[in-house]
Design a protein around this motif. Sequence first.
Motif: not given
Length: 193
Positions: A54-57, A84-86, A147-149
């Motif tokens: 989601n762009g947070t650190t 899990s995620g990119t 995940i970005a739609g």
Amino acid sequence: VLPACPATETTNESTVYTIPFQGAGLNAGYAKFYMYLRNETSGLSANLSILNPNGTTFNSWVYNSNGNYNASYRGFSKLLPTVSGTYTFKATYNGTVCSSSFTIVNPLSVNEPVSSAFSIYPIPADNSVNIKVDETMIGSNLTITDIAGRKMMAVQLGTQLSTLSTENIANGIYAVTISNNGQTATKKLIIQK
């Protein structure tokens, strides 16, 4: 591995880490993140970070240059995320920003919604995935989104069992949505080649 010129380097790099991860020569759960510099200058600093999907650190640190070099590289052993995620590895040095994405695959962190309308297998998938639907979902529209739609694939299911090629879809975590006559069901798809 950096052989003598003109031989090509072997990067030993990965963009997908399956948890639990154990890299050669690293502590369990850690990976090595590299930054390559041109004209490294003593006294300059590099800001480095691992960003969540989601762009947070997730993690950040600073490297302080203590010498002048025409070309250099620095490696940092850092704990990998376990969800899990990119993710994105980002480095900023002397006004230049570089980034690279990588995917974490943790089967234990995938919380798939309960739905009897369809099933996906195998998980993780590689170059193809099987979609099985119940009779009420034949003729449904199927979409695979990242995940970005962004839509990666859209098809109409004509049978109860369909095999879809995922050769042109990169490693990562995706949402598979089937909709028909106002009914919608979504499940997660992991692609790991």
